[in-house]
Scaffold this motif. Structure first.
Motif, PDB file in Angstrom:
ATOM      1  N   GLU A 174      23.039   6.182   4.954  1.00  0.00           N
ATOM      2  CA  GLU A 174      23.897   4.999   4.861  1.00  0.00           C
ATOM      3  C   GLU A 174      23.179   3.769   4.311  1.00  0.00           C
ATOM      4  N   HIS A 175      21.829   3.782   4.262  1.00  0.00           N
ATOM      5  CA  HIS A 175      21.083   2.650   3.700  1.00  0.00           C
ATOM      6  C   HIS A 175      20.773   2.857   2.215  1.00  0.00           C
ATOM      7  N   GLY A 176      21.127   4.025   1.685  1.00  0.00           N
ATOM      8  CA  GLY A 176      20.943   4.305   0.270  1.00  0.00           C
ATOM      9  C   GLY A 176      22.268   4.316  -0.461  1.00  0.00           C
ATOM     10  N   MET A 177      22.231   4.448  -1.777  1.00  0.00           N
ATOM     11  CA  MET A 177      23.458   4.456  -2.568  1.00  0.00           C
ATOM     12  C   MET A 177      23.208   5.125  -3.910  1.00  0.00           C
ATOM     13  N   VAL A 178      24.116   5.981  -4.311  1.00  0.00           N
ATOM     14  CA  VAL A 178      24.105   6.496  -5.676  1.00  0.00           C
ATOM     15  C   VAL A 178      24.541   5.358  -6.590  1.00  0.00           C
ATOM     16  N   VAL A 179      23.710   4.987  -7.555  1.00  0.00           N
ATOM     17  CA  VAL A 179      24.072   3.894  -8.447  1.00  0.00           C
ATOM     18  C   VAL A 179      24.571   4.402  -9.801  1.00  0.00           C
ATOM     19  N   HIS A 180      24.178   5.614 -10.159  1.00  0.00           N
ATOM     20  CA  HIS A 180      24.632   6.191 -11.427  1.00  0.00           C
ATOM     21  C   HIS A 180      24.497   7.702 -11.330  1.00  0.00           C
ATOM     22  N   SER A 181      25.484   8.412 -11.870  1.00  0.00           N
ATOM     23  CA  SER A 181      25.388   9.872 -11.905  1.00  0.00           C
ATOM     24  C   SER A 181      26.119  10.398 -13.122  1.00  0.00           C
ATOM     25  N   LEU A 182      25.642  11.518 -13.595  1.00  0.00           N
ATOM     26  CA  LEU A 182      26.260  12.218 -14.715  1.00  0.00           C
ATOM     27  C   LEU A 182      26.451  13.669 -14.294  1.00  0.00           C
TER      28      LEU A 182
ATOM     29  N   GLU B 275      20.712   8.575 -10.428  1.00  0.00           N
ATOM     30  CA  GLU B 275      19.762   7.613  -9.906  1.00  0.00           C
ATOM     31  C   GLU B 275      20.295   7.127  -8.548  1.00  0.00           C
ATOM     32  N   ILE B 276      19.436   7.164  -7.544  1.00  0.00           N
ATOM     33  CA  ILE B 276      19.813   6.828  -6.170  1.00  0.00           C
ATOM     34  C   ILE B 276      18.923   5.691  -5.696  1.00  0.00           C
ATOM     35  N   ALA B 277      19.533   4.606  -5.241  1.00  0.00           N
ATOM     36  CA  ALA B 277      18.783   3.483  -4.703  1.00  0.00           C
ATOM     37  C   ALA B 277      18.492   3.740  -3.223  1.00  0.00           C
ATOM     38  N   LEU B 278      17.199   3.586  -2.847  1.00  0.00           N
ATOM     39  CA  LEU B 278      16.784   3.754  -1.471  1.00  0.00           C
ATOM     40  C   LEU B 278      16.029   2.495  -1.023  1.00  0.00           C
ATOM     41  N   PRO B 279      16.009   2.210   0.272  1.00  0.00           N
ATOM     42  CA  PRO B 279      15.262   1.055   0.758  1.00  0.00           C
ATOM     43  C   PRO B 279      13.758   1.310   0.702  1.00  0.00           C
ATOM     44  N   LYS B 280      12.986   0.243   0.461  1.00  0.00           N
ATOM     45  CA  LYS B 280      11.527   0.329   0.526  1.00  0.00           C
ATOM     46  C   LYS B 280      11.050  -0.124   1.901  1.00  0.00           C
ATOM     47  N   LYS B 281       9.953   0.460   2.344  1.00  0.00           N
ATOM     48  CA  LYS B 281       9.391   0.084   3.638  1.00  0.00           C
ATOM     49  C   LYS B 281       8.948  -1.381   3.602  1.00  0.00           C
ATOM     50  N   PRO B 282       9.177  -2.117   4.680  1.00  0.00           N
ATOM     51  CA  PRO B 282       8.722  -3.510   4.708  1.00  0.00           C
ATOM     52  C   PRO B 282       7.214  -3.589   4.528  1.00  0.00           C
ATOM     53  N   ALA B 283       6.778  -4.615   3.856  1.00  0.00           N
ATOM     54  CA  ALA B 283       5.313  -4.789   3.621  1.00  0.00           C
ATOM     55  C   ALA B 283       4.615  -5.036   4.939  1.00  0.00           C
TER      56      ALA B 283
ATOM     57  N   ASP C  83      13.865  -0.903 -10.929  1.00  0.00           N
ATOM     58  CA  ASP C  83      14.518  -1.426 -12.127  1.00  0.00           C
ATOM     59  C   ASP C  83      14.415  -2.947 -12.206  1.00  0.00           C
ATOM     60  N   ALA C  84      15.010  -3.523 -13.251  1.00  0.00           N
ATOM     61  CA  ALA C  84      14.907  -4.964 -13.495  1.00  0.00           C
ATOM     62  C   ALA C  84      15.544  -5.787 -12.387  1.00  0.00           C
ATOM     63  N   ASP C  85      16.459  -5.192 -11.644  1.00  0.00           N
ATOM     64  CA  ASP C  85      17.098  -5.890 -10.528  1.00  0.00           C
ATOM     65  C   ASP C  85      16.334  -5.720  -9.217  1.00  0.00           C
ATOM     66  N   GLY C  86      15.188  -5.040  -9.292  1.00  0.00           N
ATOM     67  CA  GLY C  86      14.381  -4.843  -8.098  1.00  0.00           C
ATOM     68  C   GLY C  86      14.810  -3.676  -7.234  1.00  0.00           C
ATOM     69  N   ARG C  87      15.729  -2.852  -7.729  1.00  0.00           N
ATOM     70  CA  ARG C  87      16.175  -1.707  -6.941  1.00  0.00           C
ATOM     71  C   ARG C  87      15.161  -0.580  -7.042  1.00  0.00           C
ATOM     72  N   ALA C  88      14.814  -0.005  -5.902  1.00  0.00           N
ATOM     73  CA  ALA C  88      13.902   1.139  -5.863  1.00  0.00           C
ATOM     74  C   ALA C  88      14.726   2.408  -6.055  1.00  0.00           C
ATOM     75  N   LEU C  89      14.505   3.092  -7.166  1.00  0.00           N
ATOM     76  CA  LEU C  89      15.361   4.209  -7.559  1.00  0.00           C
ATOM     77  C   LEU C  89      14.617   5.536  -7.497  1.00  0.00           C
ATOM     78  N   VAL C  90      15.333   6.547  -7.065  1.00  0.00           N
ATOM     79  CA  VAL C  90      14.891   7.933  -7.140  1.00  0.00           C
ATOM     80  C   VAL C  90      15.754   8.620  -8.191  1.00  0.00           C
ATOM     81  N   HIS C  91      15.117   9.275  -9.163  1.00  0.00           N
ATOM     82  CA  HIS C  91      15.830   9.960 -10.231  1.00  0.00           C
ATOM     83  C   HIS C  91      15.851  11.458  -9.916  1.00  0.00           C
ATOM     84  N   VAL C  92      17.025  12.064  -9.981  1.00  0.00           N
ATOM     85  CA  VAL C  92      17.137  13.485  -9.657  1.00  0.00           C
ATOM     86  C   VAL C  92      17.872  14.231 -10.762  1.00  0.00           C
TER      87      VAL C  92
END
Length: 388
Positions: free
Chosen positions: A320-328, A380-388, A353-362
């Motif tokens: 629920e903290h991730g999101m598919v941002v693009h798929s083909l 491409e799936i956007a996932l959260p990055k671990k806090p610094a 990406d340029a918007d700062g989204r951390a993406l996983v490509h599958v």
């Protein structure tokens, strides 16, 4: 018959021009969402269980990303099948999706701006074949853009069906009790993955190139399961959508595959003729006799459902903290009655990406139990990055 007889030029007049849209008569209801995930074989509690939804990041029931297509009056195919091609049949050939963030919730009103995009003609096993694309732009009552879907339809000569269908594919495979039990175990393994993820984050940092997403298995498909999917599309419930007049006969379908599908006038006279389950071009999904007339050996699944299986598979893994941002998704073969669908995917890259989204490509893949490819694609799936 020469290739020149396969004339697609009527499509030209529609390209780039917005089409009419048939709006929903009521707001999205909770049971619209529940019915959808049930029909799409997607047992993610956050989309149907009140306690889980309340404990989620949204604090309420939300629809899965795949749900946008359920709000359209043509399964997303309308802008990809305008224009007349005489004596032709049509199949759904694939989807490309861009998701922009807003989720559909109960109480929302979704609209779709539809624009025919382009087409090309190629030689395939069906002979000269038109690959036609059109855009669906889904937005909510606040004007927020939810998603864009670029659909592909495959249009081909009616003569490619009928007697040209391989008769050795007419019969459904028979499953032993032991095989069904083994398949059920494989299916539940993916359901257990959903439970294990729960409300937790799947961190981008913990994903590595080469990782394999858990296998997803479901089926065997049947006329009953396809009919359940059909009824989950809101348009296929009598009176749920304020239908605008469509002329499917004007597309050039053969007479027995035309009819009154989604005809608002006939809906008030004889609704059995209008929703595509019993009459019209969509009945090939549910009646083997008509499936064979368009080139399918037996009852077959819906392309729009197959695209939803892809989105649900990827977003279920993301959590629920991730999101598919693009798929083909490119459809290579149908889901036939009696067959099982098997989905896999591999992580092939990671990026920010340029918007700062951390993406996983599958790369994702869908096959049946014989190893026959049903769908290939990338996402491409956007996932959260671990806090610094």
């Amino acid at each position: 018959m020469s290739d020149q007889d396969f004339d697609c030029s009527d499509i030209d007049q529609y390209l780039g021009k917005p089409m009419d849209f048939s709006p929903l008569r009521e707001e999205i209801a909770p049971n619209d969402i529940r019915r959808w995930v049930h029909a799409m074989h997607y047992p993610n509690l956050v989309h149907f269980d009140p306690a889980t939804a309340q404990a989620s990041r949204w604090g309420t029931l939300v629809a899965p990303q795949s749900f946008a297509i359920a709000t359209d009056d043509g399964h997303g195919a309308a802008p990809a099948c305008v224009g007349r091609i005489d004596n032709s049949h049509l199949l759904f050939g694939g989807d490309e999706w861009w998701f922009f963030g807003p989720r559909i919730k109960p109480g929302d009103v979704v609209t779709n701006t539809r624009v025919p995009f382009d087409y090309t003609v190629k030689q395939t096993g069906f002979g000269p074949t038109c690959f036609q694309r059109g855009d669906n732009n889904y937005s909510n009552q606040d004007g927020e853009q939810i998603a864009r879907q670029r659909s592909t339809s495959i249009r081909y000569r009616a003569s490619a069906g009928g007697d040209n269908v391989k008769t050795d594919d007419f019969n459904e495979p028979e499953w032993t009790d032991a095989e069904v039990e083994a398949m059920e175990e494989r299916r539940f393994a993916w359901v257990q993955m959903l439970h294990d993820v729960g409300h937790k984050e799947r961190w981008w940092d913990d994903v590595a190139v080469g990782d394999q997403l858990p296998e997803r298995v479901f089926g065997p498909h049947s006329i009953a399961s396809f009919a359940t999917e059909w009824r989950a599309y809101i348009v296929n419930t009598w009176g749920a959508i304020d239908l605008r007049k469509q002329d499917l006969e004007g597309l050039g379908f053969t007479p027995e595959m035309a009819g009154y599908e989604n005809d608002p006038d006939m809906l008030k006279v004889n609704p059995f003729l209008t929703d595509g389950a019993y009459y019209g071009p969509s009945r090939g999904h549910l009646f083997p006799k008509f499936a064979r007339r368009i080139g399918m050996p037996r009852g077959y699944g819906y392309g729009a459902s197959m695209g939803s299986w892809v989105t649900d598979y990827l977003s279920g893994w993301a959590g629920e903290h991730g999101m598919v941002v693009h798929s083909l998704a490119n459809y290579r073969g149908p889901a036939l009655t009696g067959d099982v669908t098997i989905q896999t995917a591999e992580v092939v890259d990671k990026s920010v990406d340029a918007d700062g989204r951390a993406l996983v490509h599958v790369k994702h893949l869908m096959k049946n139990q014989k190893g026959t490819t049903m769908c290939t694609g990338t996402a491409e799936i956007a996932l959260p990055k671990k806090p610094a």
